[in-house]
Design a protein around this motif. Structure first.
Motif, short mmCIF file in Angstrom:
data_model
loop_
_atom_site.label_atom_id
_atom_site.label_comp_id
_atom_site.label_asym_id
_atom_site.label_seq_id
_atom_site.Cartn_x
_atom_site.Cartn_y
_atom_site.Cartn_z
N ALA A 24 -3.94 8.45 0.02
CA ALA A 24 -3.14 7.39 0.06
C ALA A 24 -1.91 7.93 1.18
O ALA A 24 -1.38 7.09 1.97
CB ALA A 24 -2.12 7.49 -1.22
N ALA A 25 -1.82 9.01 1.14
CA ALA A 25 -0.89 9.64 2.51
C ALA A 25 -1.60 9.38 4.00
O ALA A 25 -0.92 8.90 4.67
CB ALA A 25 -0.59 11.21 2.37
N ARG A 27 -3.83 7.27 4.54
CA ARG A 27 -3.81 5.58 4.95
C ARG A 27 -2.35 5.16 5.38
O ARG A 27 -2.59 4.44 6.32
CB ARG A 27 -4.16 5.11 3.47
N ALA A 28 -1.29 5.75 4.71
CA ALA A 28 -0.17 5.44 5.26
C ALA A 28 0.13 5.74 6.57
O ALA A 28 0.83 5.15 7.31
CB ALA A 28 1.20 5.70 4.23
N ARG A 31 -2.09 3.54 8.98
CA ARG A 31 -1.56 2.29 9.34
C ARG A 31 -0.37 1.92 9.73
O ARG A 31 -0.05 1.14 10.52
CB ARG A 31 -1.65 1.31 7.70
N LYS A 32 0.69 2.86 9.41
CA LYS A 32 2.18 2.51 9.81
C LYS A 32 2.18 3.19 11.44
O LYS A 32 2.54 2.36 12.27
CB LYS A 32 3.02 3.56 8.96
N VAL A 67 -7.09 4.33 -1.18
CA VAL A 67 -5.80 4.65 -1.86
C VAL A 67 -5.96 4.89 -3.65
O VAL A 67 -5.21 5.77 -3.78
CB VAL A 67 -4.79 3.38 -1.90
N ARG A 268 0.21 7.85 -5.91
CA ARG A 268 0.02 6.88 -4.66
C ARG A 268 1.39 6.26 -3.96
O ARG A 268 1.39 5.94 -2.85
CB ARG A 268 -0.73 5.63 -5.27
N TYR A 269 2.22 6.08 -4.89
CA TYR A 269 3.37 5.39 -3.97
C TYR A 269 4.18 6.42 -3.48
O TYR A 269 4.53 6.05 -2.27
CB TYR A 269 4.32 5.00 -5.41
N SER A 272 2.26 7.21 -0.18
CA SER A 272 2.68 6.07 0.83
C SER A 272 3.79 6.00 1.38
O SER A 272 3.85 5.84 2.76
CB SER A 272 2.20 4.65 -0.05
N ALA A 276 4.04 7.13 5.50
CA ALA A 276 4.78 5.91 6.38
C ALA A 276 6.06 6.51 7.08
O ALA A 276 6.16 6.44 8.36
CB ALA A 276 5.33 4.78 5.80
#
Ligand code: ADP
Length: 326
Positions: A24-25, A27-28, A31-32, A67, A268-269, A272, A276
């Motif tokens: 999740a980290a 991915r963030a 994408r960011k 994620v 996950r939260y 993320s 970001a």
């Protein structure tokens, strides 16, 4: 340290022990950063993969369907070569050659020290706390801890059921070589009678034996001991306790199952948000920071200051655990 140089390209790696939520980290970050106009290279297998130049170009689709997955899609490793002076210089040279304006490191305390070494070699870095052990001083939360304690707790509850039916003593060994957070949290949450943590090293086995005998007298039908990996020796401890108390005693070592599995919503939260935030800071030209969660907020610290901080497990919370086990 704030750096005004515009960051156009970053690399991201996961290092040391894997932890659920690392994906999740990643991915963030990816994408960011891309939204902010920064391109991202994935480094596979941590610092080892940096030295052997195992790179993969990352785009929004390369982190699809990750994620919810445990482990790390970039894989992880430990590298002795990177710890040497030549290794660090070689790694910095590879970063320069590949025009990495900064390297994002997701890992534990050891990985942070590696990142600090890269920063000393002139390569800007950004760190994210990825470890199931919760043992990074500057942060109250680390990616993977929540999943690991919940995974361990599910297993402990099951052992507790059978332990209670058979009126047994159970010693359950959880992860934590140097840190007792997993043991403390799981011990309180599972209603364990004793919790053994590496921070409280000089525990007296006779005290546990006396506690078992007293608990039996007070009507308890089982005795659950959560033992941290750093104390270890659960199997031989079980033999000694059985001999001394006459109560059937079994040891269960949970092992690597605690590292795996789909991350919890919290992991996950938080991963993320932290990922970001790392990309955001880099887009502003801010480098050599570590992302943390402190006093209810996501914050960042200078890497040297963060690594100079000390963290101690709360004696008060440990005493509460004892009181609740009566
Ligand atoms: P974790 O990050 O989970 O604590 P380790 O302590 O194994 O895991 O560290 C991961 C990697 O970080 C090591 O294999 C090594 O390459 C690098 N590392 C650890 N400590 C240092 C250090 N003092 N200097 C440079 N690199 C380090």
């Amino acid at each position: 340290m704030a750096d005004s140089k515009k960051i156009k390209k970053i690399a991201v790696l996961t290092s040391g022990g894997d932890a659920p939520g690392m994906n999740a980290a990643i991915r963030a970050v990816v994408r960011k950063a891309i939204v902010d106009g920064i391109s991202v290279t994935g480094i596979q297998k941590g610092y080892q993969g940096l030295l052997s130049e195992e790179f993969v170009e990352m785009g929004p689709r390369s982190v699809s369907d990750s994620v919810q997955k445990g482990g790390t899609i970039l894989r992880t490793a430990r590298s002795e070569e990177f710890k040497t002076d030549e290794g660090k210089k070689k790694a910095a040279g590879i970063c320069r050659k590949n025009k990495f304006d900064a390297v994002v490191v997701i890992g534990g305390d050891g990985s942070y020290r590696g990142a600090q070494a890269l920063s000393v070699e002139g390569i800007p870095v950004m760190c994210l706390p990825g470890t199931i052990d919760l043992d990074i001083a500057c942060t109250d939360y680390t990616i993977g801890f929540d999943t690991a304690v919940n995974t361990a707790l599910q297993a402990i509850d099951k052992v507790r059921d059978t332990s209670s039916s058979h009126e047994r003593c159970s010693i359950i060994e959880v992860m934590g070589r140097n840190a007792g957070y997993i043991a403390l949290w799981c011990g309180v949450a599972s209603g364990a009678e004793d919790i053994l943590i590496p921070e409280n090293y000089n525990f007296d086995e006779q005290e546990i034996i006396n506690h078992i005998i007293e608990s039996r007298k007070s009507g308890k039908t089982h005795h659950l001991i959560i033992n941290a990996e750093g104390i270890g020796h659960s199997t031989s401890m079980a033999r000694r306790i059985e001999a001394a108390t006459g109560m059937e005693t079994r040891a269960t070592i949970l092992g690597y199952m605690q590292r795996g599995g789909s991350p919890t919503c919290k992991d996950r939260y938080y991963a993320s948000m932290m990922g970001a935030m790392a990309a955001d800071l880099l887009a502003k030209g801010t480098v050599n920071r570590v992302i943390s969660y402190k006093n209810g907020e996501f914050v960042d610290f200078d890497i040297d200051e963060a690594l100079a901080m000390k963290k101690e497990i709360s004696t008060y919370q440990y005493e509460i655990a004892k009181a609740l086990s009566k």
